[in-house]
Design an enzyme around this catalytic site. Structure first.
Site, mmCIF file in Angstrom:
data_model
loop_
_atom_site.group_PDB
_atom_site.id
_atom_site.type_symbol
_atom_site.label_atom_id
_atom_site.label_comp_id
_atom_site.label_asym_id
_atom_site.label_seq_id
_atom_site.Cartn_x
_atom_site.Cartn_y
_atom_site.Cartn_z
ATOM 1 N N GLU A 27 -32.011 -27.144 -15.512
ATOM 2 C CA GLU A 27 -31.941 -28.031 -16.674
ATOM 3 C C GLU A 27 -32.288 -27.262 -17.946
ATOM 4 O O GLU A 27 -33.114 -26.354 -17.914
ATOM 5 C CB GLU A 27 -32.924 -29.195 -16.484
ATOM 6 C CG GLU A 27 -32.699 -29.936 -15.179
ATOM 7 C CD GLU A 27 -33.832 -30.895 -14.795
ATOM 8 O OE1 GLU A 27 -34.534 -31.366 -15.717
ATOM 9 O OE2 GLU A 27 -34.003 -31.159 -13.606
ATOM 10 N N GLU B 155 -33.020 -38.559 -21.711
ATOM 11 C CA GLU B 155 -33.981 -39.131 -20.758
ATOM 12 C C GLU B 155 -35.269 -39.430 -21.503
ATOM 13 O O GLU B 155 -35.700 -38.648 -22.355
ATOM 14 C CB GLU B 155 -34.248 -38.128 -19.629
ATOM 15 C CG GLU B 155 -35.319 -38.577 -18.642
ATOM 16 C CD GLU B 155 -35.622 -37.508 -17.580
ATOM 17 O OE1 GLU B 155 -36.673 -37.627 -16.946
ATOM 18 O OE2 GLU B 155 -34.815 -36.574 -17.410
#
Length: 425
Positions: free
Chosen positions: A229, A340
């Site tokens: 990520e 997120e």
């Protein structure tokens, strides 16, 4: 005499009880003090492992300390498998078909133009690291002590990943993480790219965060998930402030024991002397004003098998060695791009922590946050437009996503939202 003897006895018992009560209070106090001391000792030992000797130290205007550490002394080489590793100073192959990362839209004309002020990191104002070293943001004692435990410092919580096709909604929402993403699946992927609009979202609670990133995923969403990520985040818990920071993450067991943010464990090997992971990004976008974005590319070197990361057009940062992973040792089976947040439901209501700019996608350019020129790397090591792009969000009244495509931006989407609002109680 018997009565006197009894009252003395009772008096003696009372004193004894008080004595034991005081003793127990002292014991509890001592135990608490020992516990704090033990925690501080553990934190100090952890800091000694993380903070490597510096060739040069640079103080950043935001309060960070950047240590220029010799490339061969970085945390990656604490890993037993990397003891005799020969550092690869450049990837063997680079994906073809890159978009021009210098294009940015003007709020007035909405036509591409050269960016006048490139994005940089705040610490650059006070110096640069010499060649042969890498910049590492120094970890402070208070950083480690903010974590739930020294062992969990620098790690994400389990199940913090969007599961677009999950049949079990509890699995998604149980962790308190919420997403607004675009994704592709069903093929073999060897990397991904995106240009990500940079903002500084407001965070309601210190234990919450807001991030925008790409995910490169392999394995199932059970205990064996592999993930790489990269993106930007605001995380008061991790960094002790509300600055927008460049970050990376990896795990090979669904966030259980392996992996961490940035260079907070052994794993990622950095080769670049100019960009510090976890350092503040500057400038950031402003509502109805100048827009800034960063480009991130992660791809698998077809020769060596390592996963490389590039920041912007100029900075190849380093690589995750292929042995760290099981499924990603071969290829990825899913790519996700998007936002997120952590929703800890303060006071029993949805958090007001913002995602992206804190505005919904329909507000568009200059107001809502975007990902543009999103691409995947195919098995021929070429960058391609994603096929069959899907979208996913748990609560679209809180955070939403809308995709589109055009000649300048390729495949893009606007995403984000304010969190708590009249439709998101």
């Amino acid at each position: 005499m018997g009565g006197v003897h009894f009252s003395r006895e009772r008096s003696r018992n009372g004193v004894t009880l008080v004595f034991f009560w005081m003793l127990s209070l002292i014991s509890v106090s001592c135990a608490a003090r020992i516990s704090v001391s033990r925690q501080k000792l553990q934190a100090q030992n952890h800091l000694n492992r993380l903070n490597k000797p510096a060739v040069k130290t640079i103080q950043s205007p935001d309060g960070d300390t950047i240590d220029c550490v010799h490339i061969s002394h970085q945390p990656a080489f604490d890993h037993p498998f990397l003891k005799d590793h020969k550092i690869q100073m450049r990837p063997s192959y680079h994906p073809e078909g890159l978009f021009d990362g210098n294009k940015v839209f003007n709020t007035d004309t909405e036509k591409p133009k050269q960016r006048l002020k490139p994005i940089t990191q705040l610490w650059h104002m006070n110096g640069k690291c010499p060649q042969g070293t890498i910049p590492i943001r120094r970890t402070k004692e208070e950083d480690v002590l903010r974590a739930s435990s020294v062992k969990r410092y620098g790690k994400k919580k389990h199940r913090a990943i969007p599961q677009p096709r999950s049949a079990d909604p509890d699995l998604i929402n149980g962790s308190g993480h919420q997403h607004a993403i675009a994704y592709v699946e069903g093929d073999k992927y060897y990397g991904a790219k995106a240009t990500i609009n940079v903002w500084e979202p407001k965070i309601q609670q210190p234990n919450e965060f807001s991030l925008s990133q790409l995910w490169i995923l392999g394995g199932s969403f059970g205990e064996d998930l592999n993930s790489i990520e990269a993106g930007w985040q605001v995380s008061p818990d991790l960094y002790g402030d509300n600055n927008t920071r460049l970050f990376t993450y990896w795990t090979s067991d669904a966030y259980q024991a392996t992996g961490c943010y940035n260079l907070l464990c052994s794993g990622f090997i950095q080769i670049n002397s100019e960009i510090a992971m976890g350092a503040s990004i500057s400038p950031v976008s402003a509502y109805r004003n100048s827009q800034y974005d960063i480009s991130i590319l992660v791809w698998k070197d077809p020769k060596e098998g390592h996963w490389w990361m590039q920041f912007g057009n100029d900075y190849v940062l380093g690589y995750w060695p292929s042995f760290l992973f099981s499924y990603l040792a071969e290829s990825a089976s899913m790519i996700e791009w998007g936002g997120e947040v952590v929703n800890s439901e303060p006071d029993g209501h949805h958090t007001s922590t913002q995602m992206g700019s804190g505005r919904f996608p329909e507000e568009g350019f200059g107001k809502s946050s975007y990902f543009r020129n999103i691409q995947v790397v195919d098995d021929s090591n070429n960058l391609k437009a994603p096929k069959g792009l899907g979208t996913f969000t748990e609560q679209s009244n809180c955070y939403d996503v809308q995709t589109g495509s055009n000649g300048d931006w390729g495949h893009y989407f606007y995403y984000g939202g304010p969190g708590k609002n009249p439709n998101c109680p």
